[in-house]
Scaffold this motif. Structure first.
Motif, mmCIF file in Angstrom:
data_model
loop_
_atom_site.group_PDB
_atom_site.id
_atom_site.type_symbol
_atom_site.label_atom_id
_atom_site.label_comp_id
_atom_site.label_asym_id
_atom_site.label_seq_id
_atom_site.Cartn_x
_atom_site.Cartn_y
_atom_site.Cartn_z
ATOM 1 N N TYR A 308 46.911 28.282 32.737
ATOM 2 C CA TYR A 308 45.619 27.636 32.496
ATOM 3 C C TYR A 308 45.120 27.926 31.083
ATOM 4 C CZ TYR A 308 40.821 26.068 33.119
ATOM 5 O OH TYR A 308 39.623 25.408 32.979
ATOM 6 N N THR A 309 45.166 29.181 30.679
ATOM 7 C CA THR A 309 44.651 29.549 29.357
ATOM 8 C C THR A 309 45.541 29.012 28.242
ATOM 9 O OG1 THR A 309 45.765 31.693 29.556
ATOM 10 C CG2 THR A 309 43.443 31.598 30.161
ATOM 11 N N ARG A 310 46.772 28.710 28.562
ATOM 12 C CA ARG A 310 47.687 28.160 27.557
ATOM 13 C C ARG A 310 47.565 26.645 27.442
ATOM 14 N NH1 ARG A 310 52.054 29.719 29.690
ATOM 15 N NH2 ARG A 310 52.791 27.726 30.526
ATOM 16 N N GLN A 311 47.350 25.957 28.573
ATOM 17 C CA GLN A 311 47.404 24.500 28.587
ATOM 18 C C GLN A 311 46.037 23.820 28.743
ATOM 19 O OE1 GLN A 311 50.199 23.126 31.517
ATOM 20 N NE2 GLN A 311 51.922 24.212 30.616
ATOM 21 N N ASP A 312 45.106 24.445 29.450
ATOM 22 C CA ASP A 312 43.811 23.800 29.712
ATOM 23 C C ASP A 312 42.726 24.289 28.759
ATOM 24 O OD1 ASP A 312 43.431 22.313 32.778
ATOM 25 O OD2 ASP A 312 45.342 23.201 32.245
ATOM 26 N N ARG A 313 42.213 25.473 29.007
ATOM 27 C CA ARG A 313 41.121 26.008 28.179
ATOM 28 C C ARG A 313 41.307 27.510 27.950
ATOM 29 N NH1 ARG A 313 36.103 23.073 28.641
ATOM 30 N NH2 ARG A 313 36.635 20.884 28.924
ATOM 31 N N LYS A 314 40.878 27.959 26.788
ATOM 32 C CA LYS A 314 40.762 29.388 26.562
ATOM 33 C C LYS A 314 39.472 29.870 27.211
ATOM 34 C CE LYS A 314 43.425 29.440 22.269
ATOM 35 N NZ LYS A 314 43.420 29.751 20.813
ATOM 36 N N LEU A 315 39.356 31.197 27.381
ATOM 37 C CA LEU A 315 38.218 31.764 28.095
ATOM 38 C C LEU A 315 37.357 32.617 27.176
ATOM 39 C CD1 LEU A 315 40.099 32.937 31.331
ATOM 40 C CD2 LEU A 315 39.083 30.685 30.861
ATOM 41 N N TYR A 316 36.068 32.671 27.481
ATOM 42 C CA TYR A 316 35.149 33.502 26.714
ATOM 43 C C TYR A 316 35.259 34.976 27.086
ATOM 44 C CZ TYR A 316 32.730 29.395 24.858
ATOM 45 O OH TYR A 316 32.423 28.234 24.191
ATOM 46 N N PHE A 317 35.729 35.249 28.290
ATOM 47 C CA PHE A 317 35.866 36.628 28.752
ATOM 48 C C PHE A 317 37.294 36.870 29.225
ATOM 49 C CE2 PHE A 317 31.481 35.373 29.589
ATOM 50 C CZ PHE A 317 30.746 36.441 29.093
ATOM 51 N N ASP A 318 37.766 38.077 29.039
ATOM 52 C CA ASP A 318 38.998 38.494 29.694
ATOM 53 C C ASP A 318 38.676 38.664 31.180
ATOM 54 O OD1 ASP A 318 41.054 40.261 30.843
ATOM 55 O OD2 ASP A 318 41.757 40.458 28.777
ATOM 56 N N ILE A 319 39.506 38.110 32.036
ATOM 57 C CA ILE A 319 39.261 38.186 33.484
ATOM 58 C C ILE A 319 39.007 39.625 33.932
ATOM 59 C CG2 ILE A 319 40.408 37.978 35.733
ATOM 60 C CD1 ILE A 319 39.442 35.342 34.917
ATOM 61 N N THR A 320 39.728 40.567 33.349
ATOM 62 C CA THR A 320 39.605 41.974 33.768
ATOM 63 C C THR A 320 38.276 42.599 33.333
ATOM 64 O OG1 THR A 320 40.768 42.724 31.772
ATOM 65 C CG2 THR A 320 42.100 42.298 33.742
ATOM 66 N N ASP A 321 37.562 41.944 32.410
ATOM 67 C CA ASP A 321 36.271 42.469 31.959
ATOM 68 C C ASP A 321 35.105 41.954 32.798
ATOM 69 O OD1 ASP A 321 37.479 43.883 29.912
ATOM 70 O OD2 ASP A 321 37.257 42.266 28.445
ATOM 71 N N LEU A 322 35.399 41.036 33.712
ATOM 72 C CA LEU A 322 34.363 40.487 34.574
ATOM 73 C C LEU A 322 34.158 41.388 35.795
ATOM 74 C CD1 LEU A 322 35.420 36.719 34.479
ATOM 75 C CD2 LEU A 322 33.460 37.758 33.322
ATOM 76 N N PRO A 323 32.965 41.352 36.387
ATOM 77 C CA PRO A 323 32.706 42.198 37.557
ATOM 78 C C PRO A 323 33.318 41.661 38.849
ATOM 79 C CG PRO A 323 30.789 40.850 37.068
ATOM 80 C CD PRO A 323 31.772 40.596 35.964
ATOM 81 N N PHE A 324 33.840 40.442 38.813
ATOM 82 C CA PHE A 324 34.393 39.811 40.011
ATOM 83 C C PHE A 324 35.835 40.280 40.257
ATOM 84 C CE2 PHE A 324 31.789 36.849 37.468
ATOM 85 C CZ PHE A 324 30.633 36.913 38.225
ATOM 86 N N ILE A 325 36.233 40.276 41.524
ATOM 87 C CA ILE A 325 37.566 40.742 41.889
ATOM 88 C C ILE A 325 38.544 39.588 41.781
ATOM 89 C CG2 ILE A 325 38.978 41.695 43.751
ATOM 90 C CD1 ILE A 325 35.261 42.258 43.842
ATOM 91 N N SER A 326 39.587 39.726 40.976
ATOM 92 C CA SER A 326 40.541 38.638 40.768
ATOM 93 C C SER A 326 41.831 38.888 41.536
ATOM 94 C CB SER A 326 40.844 38.460 39.288
ATOM 95 O OG SER A 326 41.401 39.636 38.734
#
Length: 391
Positions: A308-326
């Motif tokens: 997703y981050t390679r083909q669709d959109r880059k992200l403003y946050f690193d997933i691991t820096d978010l408080p949500f469980i991935s």
């Protein structure tokens, strides 16, 4: 030919007088009665005298909205649509306007956008992957804009950098999120009744975003195992509500569901579903930031993160820096549900909300409608504020 006819109609209507108390709204290009425009309207109707505002909503299919008897409804691209749009004092939307909104000098255009904060890059930050036609439209829309709403300091910084906009940013939160501050069991029961869900059931909402190729491959959730795991970890009976992004409405029927799973993609108001949900599963959608207000469990199902981050959109946050469980697989998701620690999760949510500088406090609609009242009624609007505050 249709475009030229529309432009002629607009040209003629723009000679008609603007009605000072008329407010024109639409959401997601007329597809629904929802998002912040809905909650702005509801606040007007509830707290201001009848007739204070002449509220007009535009829909692709007004006949499907007959139950909305508190607002005037017009069909998009109809003659009445252009008349109402061209003679409104205030125009409010949550998406970019097209070239068929030719703003008049004395009109006031409020852009609510459609998120309090976002994970995916937007606008100028995503210019390389957006269609050139959209970029052109977005730049023109930003020039028309008089006021842009922001849900947090982090969003304000994004808007200043990426929105092609140098005007006022209204830092009072997101009207659509006011609902999430309310402790309203009756509202929850009403939503569940509309969806034909047992009011005693716990609810998990699954609301992913879209992929540019409209792929559903990432959504291979094992519903039956997930229901069992939820019952094991949290108790009670569980129902899963599945709502896909508006861009994927036509694709929702392609997903395979199981027992205790309902497709609610056609439900207009996602905020009501967030209010109702005991748990949320999403991915790169901005809904995760709206839902953080509730402090309830939120899981990110992101099996295609790298792609997703390679083909669709880059992200403003690193997933691991978010408080949500991935989670990146079904087994991983089930394990994360089984080991969920609410105390730790709540602390992480509160730290995150402080970090982004959230403006959300449940009063966004109130603050914005006060501004709209002044725009429509001038000094009379200012004097009326004390009256409405007292009420």
């Amino acid at each position: 030919m249709k475009k030229w006819i529309a432009l002629i109609i607009i040209y003629l209507c723009n000679y008609l007088p603007i009605k000072q108390n008329k407010v024109f709204l639409f959401s997601y290009y007329g597809s629904q009665y929802g998002c912040s425009p809905k909650y702005i309207t509801d606040y007007m109707m509830r707290y201001y005298p009848k007739g204070r505002f002449d509220v007009v909503w535009a829909f692709n299919d007004p006949d499907s909205k007959k139950h909305l008897d508190h607002v005037k409804k017009v069909k998009i691209m109809s003659l009445q649509y252009f008349y109402e749009l061209c003679t409104s004092k205030v125009v409010i939307t949550n998406y970019r306007t097209t070239g068929l909104f030719i703003k008049r000098k004395k009109q006031y255009y409020i852009q609510t956008w459609h998120s309090s904060l976002r994970l995916k890059h937007i606008e100028k930050d995503a210019e390389s992957v957006l269609p050139s036609s959209y970029v052109k439209m977005a730049k023109k829309d930003s020039v028309k804009c008089d006021l842009l709403l922001s849900g947090c300091k982090y969003s304000t910084a994004i808007f200043k950098r990426s929105f092609w906009y140098g005007g006022e940013i209204f830092e009072h939160g997101t009207p659509r999120n006011d609902l999430l501050f309310q402790r309203n069991p009756d509202k929850r029961a009403d939503v569940l009744e509309k969806l034909h869900v047992n009011p005693d059931s716990k609810v998990l909402l699954y609301a992913p975003t879209f992929r540019k190729n409209k792929s559903l491959e990432a959504y291979n959730i094992d519903w039956s195992r997930l229901v069992r795991q939820l019952e094991s970890r949290f108790g009670n009976e569980w129902t899963i509500l599945v709502k896909l992004h508006p861009h994927l409405t036509a694709e929702s029927g392609k997903l395979i569901y199981g027992d205790h799973v309902k497709d609610v993609t056609s439900y207009d108001d996602i905020q009501e579903l967030l209010l109702t949900a005991d748990v949320l599963i999403s991915d790169y959608s901005s809904l995760i930031f709206d839902y953080s207000i509730t402090k309830r469990p939120c899981f990110l199902y992101v099996p295609d993160l790298e792609e997703y981050t390679r083909q669709d959109r880059k992200l403003y946050f690193d997933i691991t820096d978010l408080p949500f469980i991935s989670a990146t697989s079904n087994n991983d998701l089930l394990e994360k549900v089984a080991t969920f620690d609410y105390v730790t999760y709540r602390k992480e949510i509160e730290k995150f909300l402080y970090k982004i500088g959230s403006f959300e406090d449940g009063n966004a609609s109130k603050q914005l409608v006060k501004r709209i009242d002044r725009i429509c009624h001038g000094q009379k609007g200012k004097r009326s504020e004390e009256i409405y505050e007292a009420v």
